[in-house]
Motif scaffolding. Sequence first.
Motif, PDB file in Angstrom:
ATOM      1  N   THR A 126       0.830  -1.193   0.000  1.00  0.00           N
ATOM      2  CA  THR A 126       0.000   0.000   0.000  1.00  0.00           C
ATOM      3  C   THR A 126       0.872   1.254   0.000  1.00  0.00           C
ATOM      4  O   THR A 126       1.952   1.271   0.590  1.00  0.00           O
ATOM      5  CB  THR A 126      -0.903   0.016   1.258  1.00  0.00           C
ATOM      6  OG1 THR A 126      -1.717  -1.155   1.245  1.00  0.00           O
ATOM      7  CG2 THR A 126      -1.788   1.252   1.279  1.00  0.00           C
ATOM      8  N   ASP A 127       0.398   2.306  -0.658  1.00  0.00           N
ATOM      9  CA  ASP A 127       1.120   3.570  -0.665  1.00  0.00           C
ATOM     10  C   ASP A 127       1.381   4.029   0.770  1.00  0.00           C
ATOM     11  O   ASP A 127       0.450   4.061   1.594  1.00  0.00           O
ATOM     12  CB  ASP A 127       0.309   4.642  -1.400  1.00  0.00           C
ATOM     13  CG  ASP A 127       1.056   5.962  -1.473  1.00  0.00           C
ATOM     14  OD1 ASP A 127       1.855   6.137  -2.395  1.00  0.00           O
ATOM     15  OD2 ASP A 127       0.831   6.792  -0.572  1.00  0.00           O
ATOM     16  N   PRO A 128       2.632   4.378   1.101  1.00  0.00           N
ATOM     17  CA  PRO A 128       2.970   4.681   2.497  1.00  0.00           C
ATOM     18  C   PRO A 128       2.656   6.092   2.963  1.00  0.00           C
ATOM     19  O   PRO A 128       2.995   6.463   4.090  1.00  0.00           O
ATOM     20  CB  PRO A 128       4.472   4.428   2.536  1.00  0.00           C
ATOM     21  CG  PRO A 128       4.937   4.774   1.166  1.00  0.00           C
ATOM     22  CD  PRO A 128       3.832   4.347   0.242  1.00  0.00           C
ATOM     23  N   LEU A 134       1.104   9.048  10.021  1.00  0.00           N
ATOM     24  CA  LEU A 134       0.877   8.403  11.307  1.00  0.00           C
ATOM     25  C   LEU A 134       2.123   8.457  12.181  1.00  0.00           C
ATOM     26  O   LEU A 134       2.035   8.695  13.399  1.00  0.00           O
ATOM     27  CB  LEU A 134       0.441   6.950  11.083  1.00  0.00           C
ATOM     28  CG  LEU A 134       0.100   6.122  12.322  1.00  0.00           C
ATOM     29  CD1 LEU A 134      -1.001   6.786  13.146  1.00  0.00           C
ATOM     30  CD2 LEU A 134      -0.313   4.701  11.906  1.00  0.00           C
ATOM     31  N   THR A 135       3.288   8.254  11.591  1.00  0.00           N
ATOM     32  CA  THR A 135       4.513   8.350  12.391  1.00  0.00           C
ATOM     33  C   THR A 135       4.717   9.779  12.897  1.00  0.00           C
ATOM     34  O   THR A 135       5.230   9.985  13.998  1.00  0.00           O
ATOM     35  CB  THR A 135       5.753   7.899  11.601  1.00  0.00           C
ATOM     36  OG1 THR A 135       5.943   8.749  10.463  1.00  0.00           O
ATOM     37  CG2 THR A 135       5.626   6.458  11.141  1.00  0.00           C
ATOM     38  N   ALA A 136       4.309  10.759  12.088  1.00  0.00           N
ATOM     39  CA  ALA A 136       4.406  12.158  12.541  1.00  0.00           C
ATOM     40  C   ALA A 136       3.472  12.395  13.726  1.00  0.00           C
ATOM     41  O   ALA A 136       3.809  13.137  14.654  1.00  0.00           O
ATOM     42  CB  ALA A 136       4.070  13.099  11.389  1.00  0.00           C
ATOM     43  N   GLU A 137       2.297  11.755  13.707  1.00  0.00           N
ATOM     44  CA  GLU A 137       1.373  11.866  14.846  1.00  0.00           C
ATOM     45  C   GLU A 137       2.005  11.292  16.107  1.00  0.00           C
ATOM     46  O   GLU A 137       1.873  11.862  17.202  1.00  0.00           O
ATOM     47  CB  GLU A 137       0.071  11.131  14.548  1.00  0.00           C
ATOM     48  CG  GLU A 137      -0.886  11.848  13.628  1.00  0.00           C
ATOM     49  CD  GLU A 137      -2.208  11.110  13.537  1.00  0.00           C
ATOM     50  OE1 GLU A 137      -2.793  10.780  14.597  1.00  0.00           O
ATOM     51  OE2 GLU A 137      -2.647  10.839  12.401  1.00  0.00           O
ATOM     52  N   PRO A 173       8.456  -2.632   0.958  1.00  0.00           N
ATOM     53  CA  PRO A 173       7.259  -2.965   1.723  1.00  0.00           C
ATOM     54  C   PRO A 173       7.574  -3.738   2.999  1.00  0.00           C
ATOM     55  O   PRO A 173       6.961  -3.508   4.041  1.00  0.00           O
ATOM     56  CB  PRO A 173       6.441  -3.804   0.736  1.00  0.00           C
ATOM     57  CG  PRO A 173       6.863  -3.312  -0.615  1.00  0.00           C
ATOM     58  CD  PRO A 173       8.333  -3.025  -0.468  1.00  0.00           C
ATOM     59  N   GLY A 174       8.557  -4.632   2.931  1.00  0.00           N
ATOM     60  CA  GLY A 174       8.895  -5.419   4.108  1.00  0.00           C
ATOM     61  C   GLY A 174       9.426  -4.568   5.244  1.00  0.00           C
ATOM     62  O   GLY A 174       9.028  -4.729   6.402  1.00  0.00           O
ATOM     63  N   SER A 230       9.753   7.970   7.121  1.00  0.00           N
ATOM     64  CA  SER A 230       9.650   6.705   6.412  1.00  0.00           C
ATOM     65  C   SER A 230      10.021   5.502   7.235  1.00  0.00           C
ATOM     66  O   SER A 230       9.552   5.336   8.331  1.00  0.00           O
ATOM     67  CB  SER A 230      10.472   6.779   5.135  1.00  0.00           C
ATOM     68  OG  SER A 230      11.836   6.832   5.441  1.00  0.00           O
ATOM     69  N   ALA A 231      10.842   4.630   6.704  1.00  0.00           N
ATOM     70  CA  ALA A 231      11.087   3.354   7.352  1.00  0.00           C
ATOM     71  C   ALA A 231      12.007   3.506   8.533  1.00  0.00           C
ATOM     72  O   ALA A 231      13.055   2.882   8.615  1.00  0.00           O
ATOM     73  CB  ALA A 231      11.688   2.386   6.342  1.00  0.00           C
TER      74      ALA A 231
END
Length: 232
Positions: A126-128, A134-137, A173-174, A230-231
């Motif tokens: 899925t597009d991240p 969400l990580t910023a939240e 994705p992984g 990101s990751a």
Amino acid sequence: MRASDRAHSTLRQEIVDGLLEPGTVLGEVEQSARLGISRTPLREALARLVADGLAETSRGRGMVVTAVSLDEAPRLFDLRIALETLAARRAAERATDPEDGPALRARFDALADRFERATTQLAAGTDPGSYYALTAELDTELDAACDNPYLAESLRGLRLHLGRLRRLARNSPGRLSDSASEHGAIARAVSLGDAELAAATTTVHLHQALAHLCSEGNDRPDSPPTTEESAS
């Protein structure tokens, strides 16, 4: 918001997102015209970018965007691990407070649930974009929950440079799925009020993030995926 604040915010984000690449000349005439402001507030904004470490004076070229390299990653992560584990620990401790704890625990519990759902979605490719948001939240909630404005401000400054570094690594994705799971574990530990677990899950996540960055980095920016958490 003052004109200088708007200019600083815009230029800072463009540098972090890679829209203004390392070495780009930040000419006063061109930038003031592009941003629709006079040169005085632009100079103020540029001075703040220098203080952020995102711009510097180059002889014969004027103000330019600073270089970024994966060689900086280990040193930045040394600081990141120290600050973020402390923030997670303090947030978990505050989650046990009789007055503030219930609402805080509910927010982090909800974040953990959302990260768990994202784990499956990201693994499927899925597009991240929503995951980065969400990580910023989570960052925002941890900054507030640690109840230490000096610590939160240090983290915000550090994230500027980390955001630039992340663009130098290939996402997969992984790894994104694993990262979502790790973020979920941090949020869940805070919601449980377990300071040791919050610190431990943060440490594990950051070591994994650094390993990914170093192993998948190509030391050159690819197309920028907007405000990236990101990751990592």
